[in-house]
Design a protein around this motif. Structure first.
Motif, PDB file in Angstrom:
ATOM      1  N   LEU A 200      33.447  23.763  42.711  1.00  0.00           N
ATOM      2  CA  LEU A 200      34.272  24.907  42.332  1.00  0.00           C
ATOM      3  C   LEU A 200      33.452  25.918  41.533  1.00  0.00           C
ATOM      4  O   LEU A 200      33.679  27.130  41.625  1.00  0.00           O
ATOM      5  CB  LEU A 200      35.482  24.446  41.524  1.00  0.00           C
ATOM      6  N   TYR A 201      32.490  25.417  40.782  1.00  0.00           N
ATOM      7  CA  TYR A 201      31.599  26.326  40.056  1.00  0.00           C
ATOM      8  C   TYR A 201      30.761  27.155  41.029  1.00  0.00           C
ATOM      9  O   TYR A 201      30.553  28.353  40.821  1.00  0.00           O
ATOM     10  CB  TYR A 201      30.716  25.531  39.101  1.00  0.00           C
ATOM     11  N   ALA A 204      32.976  29.875  42.389  1.00  0.00           N
ATOM     12  CA  ALA A 204      33.195  30.883  41.353  1.00  0.00           C
ATOM     13  C   ALA A 204      31.971  31.782  41.212  1.00  0.00           C
ATOM     14  O   ALA A 204      32.093  33.003  41.037  1.00  0.00           O
ATOM     15  CB  ALA A 204      33.523  30.210  40.026  1.00  0.00           C
ATOM     16  N   LEU A 215      37.781  31.698  33.841  1.00  0.00           N
ATOM     17  CA  LEU A 215      37.859  30.817  35.011  1.00  0.00           C
ATOM     18  C   LEU A 215      36.474  30.301  35.380  1.00  0.00           C
ATOM     19  O   LEU A 215      36.314  29.125  35.747  1.00  0.00           O
ATOM     20  CB  LEU A 215      38.491  31.561  36.184  1.00  0.00           C
ATOM     21  N   ASP A 218      35.743  27.518  33.002  1.00  0.00           N
ATOM     22  CA  ASP A 218      36.557  26.347  33.324  1.00  0.00           C
ATOM     23  C   ASP A 218      35.908  25.567  34.462  1.00  0.00           C
ATOM     24  O   ASP A 218      35.846  24.332  34.432  1.00  0.00           O
ATOM     25  CB  ASP A 218      37.971  26.766  33.727  1.00  0.00           C
ATOM     26  N   CYS A 219      35.427  26.294  35.477  1.00  0.00           N
ATOM     27  CA  CYS A 219      34.781  25.638  36.620  1.00  0.00           C
ATOM     28  C   CYS A 219      33.452  25.018  36.207  1.00  0.00           C
ATOM     29  O   CYS A 219      33.101  23.912  36.652  1.00  0.00           O
ATOM     30  CB  CYS A 219      34.582  26.639  37.751  1.00  0.00           C
ATOM     31  N   ARG A 267      42.212  17.944  37.541  1.00  0.00           N
ATOM     32  CA  ARG A 267      41.806  19.176  36.876  1.00  0.00           C
ATOM     33  C   ARG A 267      41.345  20.239  37.872  1.00  0.00           C
ATOM     34  O   ARG A 267      41.488  21.446  37.624  1.00  0.00           O
ATOM     35  CB  ARG A 267      40.682  18.883  35.878  1.00  0.00           C
ATOM     36  N   LEU A 271      42.346  24.935  39.332  1.00  0.00           N
ATOM     37  CA  LEU A 271      41.199  25.852  39.367  1.00  0.00           C
ATOM     38  C   LEU A 271      40.970  26.353  40.792  1.00  0.00           C
ATOM     39  O   LEU A 271      40.674  27.539  41.001  1.00  0.00           O
ATOM     40  CB  LEU A 271      39.940  25.158  38.850  1.00  0.00           C
ATOM     41  N   ARG A 272      41.114  25.466  41.753  1.00  0.00           N
ATOM     42  CA  ARG A 272      40.964  25.858  43.162  1.00  0.00           C
ATOM     43  C   ARG A 272      42.031  26.899  43.521  1.00  0.00           C
ATOM     44  O   ARG A 272      41.746  27.893  44.206  1.00  0.00           O
ATOM     45  CB  ARG A 272      41.071  24.621  44.046  1.00  0.00           C
ATOM     46  N   ARG A 274      43.498  28.965  41.492  1.00  0.00           N
ATOM     47  CA  ARG A 274      43.176  30.223  40.805  1.00  0.00           C
ATOM     48  C   ARG A 274      42.075  30.981  41.541  1.00  0.00           C
ATOM     49  O   ARG A 274      42.104  32.217  41.621  1.00  0.00           O
ATOM     50  CB  ARG A 274      42.766  29.942  39.358  1.00  0.00           C
TER      51      ARG A 274
END
Length: 285
Positions: A200-201, A204, A215, A218-219, A267, A271-272, A274
């Protein structure tokens, strides 16, 4: 467009920089000393983001900064200043980064379409050192070479993530339940995978200034926690670096791994979502 005043965005910039400095500062200091951390520096090498860029706070798509002409943002690529409001120029960004956005969208939307699996027990890291005398990291093997090989041979290898599978040794590749390719990644990535949560990072990063700084961090922090589990459950012995051990070769270790794997997956889901919302907002701009 939401427009933030200086009283609203300056504290957010300061908070983001402090949050990122926890990771960026030690990375810069290590490089100055010619040192390398085999666990944490992975987050800057495998995901090639400069520490200085990690510390950049972006307001994100659909948000403008009032009276921000003196901020560095005003001179950054893909930003524009209209009537004293600095914002991301979404159309300019998409003009040269649409392929990255489409790649991120394809993966992010596909993950939750299939059932999450929690039965790989982190064997991907073991498969990367199976029957080789050239481990990827200069760390001791906790069970030695023969013990490591025996663990691989005692398990069904069920890796579903191509970016882990591609580092398998030649001897380990035929042992995997599925032959993975880059083209089939959207068909195989699933929410239980530690690397899918970690990535996810990456997505992002690829979405760049469209993603608000909060965000992004967070990632990043989720990726750091996933990396910790990855290495604590790996064949490497990281105890001298201050890490624990998840003995995935034992029933107790497997249970511990799955519990932490499930928590990472829990978690990761919001995030995904968002990140998908960021993409939708960009297309609607």
């Amino acid at each position: 467009m939401q427009v933030l005043s200086a009283n609203e965005y300056l504290p957010r910039i300061a908070a983001h920089e402090a949050r990122a400095e926890r990771w960026a500062g030690p990375r810069v200091a290590r490089r100055a000393r010619g040192e390398y951390h085999p666990v944490w520096d992975f987050l800057f090498d495998y995901y090639p983001q400069r520490p200085s860029h990690l510390k950049r706070w972006h307001p994100g798509v659909g948000v403008g900064l009032e009276g921000a002409e003196s901020l560095p943002h005003a001179g950054w690529r893909d930003y524009v200043c209209d009537d004293g409001v600095v914002r991301v120029d979404v159309h300019r960004f998409l003009a040269h980064r649409r392929a990255d956005v489409e790649e991120a969208e394809a993966i992010l939307r596909s993950v939750d379409k299939r059932e999450a699996h929690f039965d790989c027990f982190g064997m991907h890291e073991w498969a990367m050192v199976y029957r080789t005398d050239k481990p990827r990291h200069s760390l001791p093997l906790r069970l030695g070479v023969e013990g490591t090989n025996a663990v691989v041979e005692a398990h069904n290898i069920k890796c579903s993530h191509f970016d882990a599978f591609r580092f398998f040794t030649p001897a380990a590749r035929p042992l995997n339940l599925t032959v993975l390719t880059r083209d089939t990644q959207p068909d195989n990535d699933q929410a239980g995978c530690v690397h899918v949560s970690m990535d996810l990072y990456k997505w992002a990063m690829k979405l760049g200034p469209l993603v608000p700084g909060e965000l992004l961090m967070d990632c990043f922090e989720l990726a750091a926690d996933a990396r910790r589990l990855d290495m604590e459950a790996s064949p490497y012995d990281c105890r001298e670096l201050g890490f624990g051990v998840v003995e995935v070769e034992t029933p107790e270790g497997k249970a511990q791994y799955v519990a932490r794997q499930r928590e990472l997956s829990r978690r990761a889901q919001p995030l995904r979502q968002r990140l998908v919302a960021v993409i939708d907002a960009a297309y609607d701009s």
